[in-house]
Design a protein around this motif. Sequence first.
Motif, mmCIF file in Angstrom:
data_model
loop_
_atom_site.group_PDB
_atom_site.id
_atom_site.type_symbol
_atom_site.label_atom_id
_atom_site.label_comp_id
_atom_site.label_asym_id
_atom_site.label_seq_id
_atom_site.Cartn_x
_atom_site.Cartn_y
_atom_site.Cartn_z
ATOM 1 N N ASP A 10 0.863 -1.175 0.000
ATOM 2 C CA ASP A 10 0.000 0.000 0.000
ATOM 3 C C ASP A 10 0.902 1.228 0.000
ATOM 4 O OD1 ASP A 10 -1.654 2.161 0.654
ATOM 5 O OD2 ASP A 10 -2.826 1.019 2.097
ATOM 6 N N GLU A 11 0.879 1.999 -1.089
ATOM 7 C CA GLU A 11 1.756 3.168 -1.202
ATOM 8 C C GLU A 11 1.548 4.144 -0.055
ATOM 9 O OE1 GLU A 11 1.191 4.826 -5.115
ATOM 10 O OE2 GLU A 11 2.455 3.283 -6.031
ATOM 11 N N ALA A 12 0.313 4.332 0.397
ATOM 12 C CA ALA A 12 0.028 5.273 1.485
ATOM 13 C C ALA A 12 0.710 4.841 2.783
ATOM 14 C CB ALA A 12 -1.470 5.403 1.694
ATOM 15 N N LYS A 13 0.771 3.541 3.016
ATOM 16 C CA LYS A 13 1.387 3.011 4.245
ATOM 17 C C LYS A 13 2.880 2.769 4.082
ATOM 18 C CE LYS A 13 -2.786 0.637 5.762
ATOM 19 N NZ LYS A 13 -3.388 -0.676 6.037
ATOM 20 N N GLY A 14 3.308 2.466 2.861
ATOM 21 C CA GLY A 14 4.700 2.100 2.651
ATOM 22 C C GLY A 14 5.008 0.804 3.387
ATOM 23 N N SER A 15 6.248 0.668 3.798
ATOM 24 C CA SER A 15 6.675 -0.479 4.603
ATOM 25 C C SER A 15 7.830 0.007 5.468
ATOM 26 C CB SER A 15 7.103 -1.636 3.690
ATOM 27 O OG SER A 15 7.388 -2.796 4.434
ATOM 28 N N PRO A 16 7.518 0.968 6.409
ATOM 29 C CA PRO A 16 8.578 1.608 7.191
ATOM 30 C C PRO A 16 9.481 0.637 7.952
ATOM 31 C CG PRO A 16 6.396 2.385 7.884
ATOM 32 C CD PRO A 16 6.207 1.426 6.756
ATOM 33 N N GLU A 17 8.919 -0.464 8.410
ATOM 34 C CA GLU A 17 9.730 -1.439 9.129
ATOM 35 C C GLU A 17 10.727 -2.147 8.224
ATOM 36 O OE1 GLU A 17 5.886 -3.297 7.856
ATOM 37 O OE2 GLU A 17 6.432 -1.437 8.838
ATOM 38 N N HIS A 18 10.558 -1.931 6.905
ATOM 39 C CA HIS A 18 11.469 -2.525 5.923
ATOM 40 C C HIS A 18 12.140 -1.461 5.059
ATOM 41 C CE1 HIS A 18 8.646 -5.759 7.011
ATOM 42 N NE2 HIS A 18 9.776 -6.419 7.102
#
Length: 50
Positions: A10-18
């Motif tokens: 999900d582009e809005a959420k991204g994947s900050p933990e990664h």
Amino acid sequence: MCLVCGWVYDEAKGSPEHGIPPNTPWEQVPMNWTCPECGARKEDFEMVQI
């Protein structure tokens, strides 16, 4: 969507933990990035409408 496990980026959420911050377009996700669920490569993803 990952074709191996079904995980959806999900582009809005991204994947900050990664290492991918929120609001990062799919095109800007590095080619060496892998699915956080199964480790599939970026090329193993397909665009889907949700």
